[in-house]
Design a protein around this motif. Structure first.
Motif, PDB file in Angstrom:
ATOM      1  N   LEU A  83      95.716  70.297  63.789  1.00  0.00           N
ATOM      2  CA  LEU A  83      95.347  69.366  64.072  1.00  0.00           C
ATOM      3  C   LEU A  83      93.893  69.475  65.694  1.00  0.00           C
ATOM      4  N   ASN A  84      94.573  70.293  66.078  1.00  0.00           N
ATOM      5  CA  ASN A  84      93.522  70.116  67.673  1.00  0.00           C
ATOM      6  C   ASN A  84      92.385  70.677  67.597  1.00  0.00           C
ATOM      7  N   SER A  85      92.394  72.415  66.618  1.00  0.00           N
ATOM      8  CA  SER A  85      90.934  72.545  65.606  1.00  0.00           C
ATOM      9  C   SER A  85      90.104  72.143  65.134  1.00  0.00           C
ATOM     10  N   THR A  86      90.529  71.811  64.474  1.00  0.00           N
ATOM     11  CA  THR A  86      89.617  70.270  63.312  1.00  0.00           C
ATOM     12  C   THR A  86      89.112  68.856  64.081  1.00  0.00           C
ATOM     13  N   ALA A  87      90.034  68.462  65.062  1.00  0.00           N
ATOM     14  CA  ALA A  87      89.404  67.543  65.888  1.00  0.00           C
ATOM     15  C   ALA A  87      88.602  67.203  66.560  1.00  0.00           C
ATOM     16  N   THR A  88      88.148  68.272  66.955  1.00  0.00           N
ATOM     17  CA  THR A  88      86.613  68.902  67.794  1.00  0.00           C
ATOM     18  C   THR A  88      85.917  68.429  66.885  1.00  0.00           C
ATOM     19  N   ASN A  89      85.781  68.605  65.809  1.00  0.00           N
ATOM     20  CA  ASN A  89      84.742  68.599  64.783  1.00  0.00           C
ATOM     21  C   ASN A  89      84.066  67.240  65.084  1.00  0.00           C
ATOM     22  N   VAL A  90      84.560  65.713  64.945  1.00  0.00           N
ATOM     23  CA  VAL A  90      83.468  64.779  64.942  1.00  0.00           C
ATOM     24  C   VAL A  90      83.407  64.909  66.298  1.00  0.00           C
ATOM     25  N   ALA A  91      83.515  65.691  67.631  1.00  0.00           N
ATOM     26  CA  ALA A  91      83.580  64.579  68.716  1.00  0.00           C
ATOM     27  C   ALA A  91      82.274  65.782  69.015  1.00  0.00           C
ATOM     28  N   LEU A  92      81.718  67.106  68.058  1.00  0.00           N
ATOM     29  CA  LEU A  92      80.494  67.484  68.532  1.00  0.00           C
ATOM     30  C   LEU A  92      79.079  67.050  68.568  1.00  0.00           C
TER      31      LEU A  92
END
Length: 504
Positions: A35-44
């Motif tokens: 969850l944490n590894s891909t959640a950062t995608n939208v935060a770039l």
């Protein structure tokens, strides 16, 4: 003495219950990681704007995590055998919690990327530790099913990550994506300390770390991923990029030579001498390449080209996850009549069609039916593919080699996802730069100038899935399940071809 089937079942119930308890606890840890590894995608975009960093630097917030995970997965897997699986797993959860606190309060891009790298090491510990712990507590005839459940849930978590990240981002800001790890990480730590079985042997007894192999694997993967990532900033023909690529090939070649000669190698190369198992590994690698890349591509397309919100971008990943969850049980039903070769090949083909539809739908004018159909087919293809292909890898091996076999699969999966995401970022960033957008926090004025990068990336995704379909079909054996007699699970000194009627 004759033992009835019901007596055997009753005797095995406590062990089975313990196995399911360990599976639930370790899967919770895996869910947190993915969850944490891909959640950062939208935060770039938000991170880029807040910290005033360009796209080439922002990439490392994603890639440092993937890089250190891939670099360390073999080494931490071996260390877990030396110091104890429970110990290393608990240490991984503790490192995740501490590094998440630091990342939440990071004041610059360099520190944030470094802490994401530390999180990547923690992720490698948790992922490989979960696999080893599950392999220890499940009997041979249930191991493949248990591993498949863990893999499926981790994949679903990875696909839901963008939506969860978007909700946190819109409500609390990007720093909440890391702070949320703290309470859940502490819960996972307490559960693991309470439930996981204690290590039975003295740490380090009769074990040694293949230090040359560990160094060569880490350096080789680092150079390969750096070459892919820096291509966008330096250019594909830049001497530094070509040099990194050449070093990667040389170092990884040396790694293979060292592993063949090592007394206790990080990677048991004998596992790929079986043709069908080698093709199953290749198929897993090719299917993992576009999986993370597609999420990165879809999120960036919606945000940077269409100007969609982070929540709208995260919903797309939810569609993929829902399709994966719905279709994964179907693979089990199909496996009663079709061999793993047949079922996994069908999954690869479905995913290929899904990636093709996604590419065709990226017109810059909005999201139409092709886009959503493509997302569904991508999720369905991966859902149908994973379990039978994983079973192909562990089937036919003695119990004491199944954990090793799945560890290699985990390395290939994570490395492929890292390369795939890096390639997608490279091509998407090139397209955006051509349209005058130098970071992920802007929206293109003329989408036509940026679409070529997304189309090329989508073509790569389709090519990977088509290649996976070919390698899956290339395996020998029957297409339909035939029962020619009882299947034995006795341990053997080395991998052997699957028995008749149980083709891969």
């Amino acid at each position: 003495m004759t033992v009835s089937h019901s007596t055997f079942r009753r005797a095995s119930d406590p062990a089975t219950r313990r196995g399911w308890t360990v599976l639930v606890v370790t899967t919770f840890g895996s869910l947190l990681i993915f969850l944490n590894s891909t959640a950062t995608n939208v935060a770039l975009p938000a991170i880029s704007a807040d910290l005033s960093i360009p796209a080439a630097t922002a990439d490392w917030i994603l890639l440092s995590f993937m890089l250190t995970l891939s670099m360390s997965v073999l080494t931490v897997s071996r260390i877990s055998d030396m110091v104890g699986r429970r110990r290393i797993y608990l240490a991984g959860l503790a490192v995740l919690v501490v590094s998440s606190v630091g990342a939440a309060f990071a004041g610059g891009a360099a520190l944030l990327a470094a802490l994401r790298g530390v999180q990547g090491v923690a992720a490698a510990i948790i992922i490989t530790g979960a696999t080893a712990l599950i392999s220890d507590v499940f009997p041979a005839h249930r191991l493949a099913g248990a591993l498949s459940i863990n893999i499926m849930m981790a994949s679903v978590a990875g696909m839901l990550g963008p939506l969860v990240g978007a909700l946190l981002l819109e409500t609390f800001g990007w720093r909440s994506l890391f702070l949320v790890n703290v309470p859940f990480g502490l819960v996972a730590l307490v559960l693991a300390a309470t439930v996981l079985p204690h290590d039975r042997r003295r740490p380090g007894a009769g074990e040694s770390l293949d230090v040359p192999g560990a160094i060569l694997s880490a350096v080789g993967l680092a150079c390969l991923l750096l070459a892919v990532n820096r291509s966008s900033a330096w250019g594909v023909t830049d001497p530094r990029v070509l040099g990194l690529g050449a070093v990667a090939v040389a170092v990884l070649g040396a790694f293979v030579i060292v592993e063949r000669r090592a007394a206790r190698p990080l990677v048991d190369l004998g596992l790929v001498t079986d043709r069908n198992r080698a093709l199953a590994y290749a198929t897993a690698f090719l299917m993992a390449l576009p999986q993370a890349a597609s999420l990165v591509l879809v999120v960036l397309y919606q945000q940077a080209v269409l100007g969609a919100s982070s929540i709208e971008a995260g919903v797309a990943a939810t569609v993929v996850a829902a399709a994966l969850v719905v279709t994964s049980p179907i693979a089990g039903v199909l496996a009663r009549f079709l061999t793993p070769r047949s079922v996994s090949s069908a999954g690869c083909a479905l995913a290929a069609v899904g990636y093709l539809l996604l590419g065709l739908s990226m017109t810059g004018t909005g999201i139409g039916p092709l886009f959503h159909i493509g997302l569904v087919l991508v999720g369905a293809g991966n859902g149908i593919f994973m379990a039978p292909n994983t079973a192909s890898i562990v089937r036919g091996l003695p119990v004491d080699r199944r954990g090793i076999a799945n560890g290699i699969r985990s390395l290939m999966f994570n490395s492929a996802q890292t390369l795939g995401a890096a390639t997608a970022l490279l091509l998407a960033a090139a397209g955006l730069a051509g349209a005058g957008v130098g970071g992920y926090d802007g929206v293109v004025v003329d989408p036509s100038g940026a679409l070529w990068g997304f189309h090329v990336a989508a073509t790569v995704l389709v090519g990977c899935a088509v290649a996976a379909t070919i390698t899956s079909l290339w395996r020998s054996g029957a297409w339909l399940v035939t029962l020619t007699g009882p299947i034995t699970t006795a341990a053997a000194p080395a991998p052997s071809p699957a028995p008749r009627g149980e083709d891969r």
